[in-house]
Design an enzyme around this catalytic site. Sequence first.
Site, PDB file in Angstrom:
ATOM      1  N   GLY A 183      56.868 -39.559  69.363  1.00 44.48           N
ATOM      2  CA  GLY A 183      56.882 -38.813  68.103  1.00 44.48           C
ATOM      3  C   GLY A 183      55.642 -38.840  67.259  1.00 44.48           C
TER       4      GLY A 183
ATOM      5  CD  GLU B 214      61.169 -42.419  75.396  1.00 47.61           C
ATOM      6  OE1 GLU B 214      61.350 -42.805  76.565  1.00 47.61           O
ATOM      7  OE2 GLU B 214      62.033 -41.812  74.746  1.00 47.61           O
ATOM      8  N   PRO B 215      55.451 -42.058  73.852  1.00 44.68           N
ATOM      9  CG  PRO B 215      53.279 -42.814  73.450  1.00 44.68           C
ATOM     10  CD  PRO B 215      54.617 -43.268  73.958  1.00 44.68           C
TER      11      PRO B 215
ATOM     12  NE  ARG C 252      53.674 -27.186  70.277  1.00 50.76           N
ATOM     13  CZ  ARG C 252      53.215 -27.354  69.068  1.00 50.76           C
ATOM     14  NH1 ARG C 252      52.019 -26.883  68.742  1.00 50.76           N
ATOM     15  NH2 ARG C 252      53.909 -27.996  68.160  1.00 50.76           N
TER      16      ARG C 252
ATOM     17  CE1 TYR D 299      59.409 -25.440  68.963  1.00 47.27           C
ATOM     18  CE2 TYR D 299      57.229 -25.668  69.924  1.00 47.27           C
ATOM     19  CZ  TYR D 299      58.601 -25.796  70.021  1.00 47.27           C
ATOM     20  OH  TYR D 299      59.141 -26.290  71.171  1.00 47.27           O
TER      21      TYR D 299
ATOM     22  CB  CYS E 239      54.690  -6.436  76.082  1.00 46.51           C
ATOM     23  SG  CYS E 239      53.393  -5.726  77.069  1.00 46.51           S
ATOM     24  CD  GLU E 240      58.265 -11.246  72.701  1.00 51.41           C
ATOM     25  OE1 GLU E 240      58.423 -11.661  71.534  1.00 51.41           O
ATOM     26  OE2 GLU E 240      58.913 -11.632  73.673  1.00 51.41           O
TER      27      GLU E 240
ATOM     28  CE1 TYR F 253      56.787 -31.769  74.707  1.00 52.73           C
ATOM     29  CE2 TYR F 253      55.298 -32.384  72.933  1.00 52.73           C
ATOM     30  CZ  TYR F 253      56.341 -32.693  73.783  1.00 52.73           C
ATOM     31  OH  TYR F 253      56.926 -33.937  73.721  1.00 52.73           O
TER      32      TYR F 253
HETATM   33  N1  LLP Z   1      61.189 -39.313  73.952  1.00 53.85           N
HETATM   34  C1  LLP Z   1      62.192 -38.441  73.796  1.00 53.85           C
HETATM   35  C2  LLP Z   1      63.564 -38.888  74.035  1.00 53.85           C
HETATM   36  C3  LLP Z   1      61.919 -37.122  73.402  1.00 53.85           C
HETATM   37  O1  LLP Z   1      62.916 -36.262  73.224  1.00 53.85           O
HETATM   38  C4  LLP Z   1      60.575 -36.717  73.186  1.00 53.85           C
HETATM   39  C5  LLP Z   1      60.240 -35.354  72.795  1.00 53.85           C
HETATM   40  C6  LLP Z   1      59.550 -37.684  73.377  1.00 53.85           C
HETATM   41  C7  LLP Z   1      59.904 -38.962  73.756  1.00 53.85           C
HETATM   42  C8  LLP Z   1      58.097 -37.356  73.179  1.00 53.85           C
HETATM   43  O2  LLP Z   1      57.836 -36.995  71.854  1.00 53.85           O
HETATM   44  P1  LLP Z   1      56.329 -36.737  71.370  1.00 53.85           P
HETATM   45  O3  LLP Z   1      55.596 -38.072  71.380  1.00 53.85           O
HETATM   46  O4  LLP Z   1      55.706 -35.782  72.308  1.00 53.85           O
HETATM   47  O5  LLP Z   1      56.486 -36.182  70.005  1.00 53.85           O
HETATM   48  N2  LLP Z   1      58.199 -28.673  72.377  1.00 53.85           N
HETATM   49  C9  LLP Z   1      58.010 -29.272  71.074  1.00 53.85           C
HETATM   50  C10 LLP Z   1      58.168 -30.771  71.114  1.00 53.85           C
HETATM   51  C11 LLP Z   1      59.517 -31.210  71.640  1.00 53.85           C
HETATM   52  C12 LLP Z   1      59.656 -32.693  71.728  1.00 53.85           C
HETATM   53  C13 LLP Z   1      60.924 -33.062  72.399  1.00 53.85           C
HETATM   54  N3  LLP Z   1      61.124 -34.460  72.613  1.00 53.85           N
HETATM   55  C14 LLP Z   1      56.620 -28.867  70.556  1.00 53.85           C
HETATM   56  O6  LLP Z   1      55.895 -28.182  71.249  1.00 53.85           O
HETATM   57  O7  LLP Z   1      56.261 -29.212  69.435  1.00 53.85           O
END
Ligand code: LLP
Length: 438
Positions: A249, A291-292, A331, A335, A362-363, A391
């Site tokens: 996160g 788990e980043p 993205r 978002y 085409c959007e 992502y």
């Molecule tokens: N662990 C779990 C259980 C998760 O669901 C996620 C992300 C992570 C770790 C990794 O999180 P991070 O460090 O990358 O923030 N597609 C979206 C982001 C979706 C994240 C989903 N879960 C975007 O492009 O912003």
Amino acid sequence: MTTNQLLKPVTLKRDKNLYIGGCDMTELAKKYGTPLYVIDEDTLRSVCRDYKKAFERYPHTRMMYASKALCTTAISKLLDSEGFGFDTVSIGEIYTVLKAGISLDKVLFNGNNKTEEELDFAIKNGIGRISVDNFAEVDLISKVGGRYNKVIDVLLRITPGIECHTHEYIQTGQLDSKFGFDLSQIDDVITKIITEHQNIRIRGLHAHIGSQIFEPQCFHDEIEVLIKEISRVDEKFNIKLDELNIGGGLGVKYTESDNPPSINEVADVIIDSLEKHTEIYGTEPPTLFLEPGRSIICTSGVTLYTIGSMKQVPNMTKYVTVDGGMADNPRPSMYQAEYVADVANDAEDREKEKVTIAGRFCESGDILIKDITLPKLETGDTLCVYNTGAYNYSMASNYNRVEKSAMVLVKDGKSDIIVYRETLDDLISHDVIPDRLK
Ligand code: LLP
């Protein structure tokens, strides 16, 4: 300052043209074609080292890369060489890690609807941990584990009642989430496992409170909830849960106005909270899993595009179109994500103007960057969009039947292809015309 706080890769240089990893971005665009994903190895390794250094003072830390951010065999191999394990969410991600030659004992399988086929593949190949998400999955894991005569080590995925994103932070007793067990369901799932399933061993708790987080305090509060729960479970069931996975996160800097905390600041909050709450609740310091995803891979990635057509709407926006867009980077349209970019070829002498970078799909919503001031763009220029490591490729599509882009890894002036560009034949390779239409 840690690498997640940088807007651009650590090796970025301008010598007329733009260089990353010692490679001239205009040369790469010519050699491999565009759109092209470029990953800077030094930036990626530098983030990994930031994390390892920041958590040095808590030796029970295990780094797990969230493969969903970007999963390829080469990226997996590179992270393995930095000592990372993997958080995976599908048979495809597990298969990729396995095919990179990595032992699955360093891999966690997570997800809210794992199929029997996926669990079978994971368990057969020796997955290290499974994060149990719901009651039905308990029976399925036990059934598949029994098939291979294995005892399965699991974490319980819980929703700790904390949700934290860049701009919002809520703490409630209960979260309306599709993931994991509510705190009020933990006793039932533990009772179910210990009474019905001897081949499941509960090792700890797992939670994830959001993505692109800028407030370290969320992690402090998450840890408090989890440690309190570990202590309560010990008291009630006499089970010592010695593993704590607090998810990913941590945020990154996409634009000048983004100010994510450093990895050191976040590590201090996490470790202080662990020390404080294990003392308060009288539990042993658990093994900490992080788990980043985004903060590991985002800054190292850029996407190169070639500038194509232009349209000046009279007295309004000037649209400059690139040869990619929402299929290689969904993205902005999904978002409203913001990005910054530079012209990669030498355009220093040109006057500047404000334009909108449009995608080719085409959007109308396929806009990559709204209102960016750049040297006056010309058809054929190479545009470098920053922070596309996370992502982007992992959420890419074949919308409009466009081939997915290639990816190269750059280091010390060398570039290596790590994902080939799809071909037209790849696009139709799964198509079938039934006989009656022939
Ligand atoms: N662990 C779990 C259980 C998760 O669901 C996620 C992300 C992570 C770790 C990794 O999180 P991070 O460090 O990358 O923030 N597609 C979206 C982001 C979706 C994240 C989903 N879960 C975007 O492009 O912003």
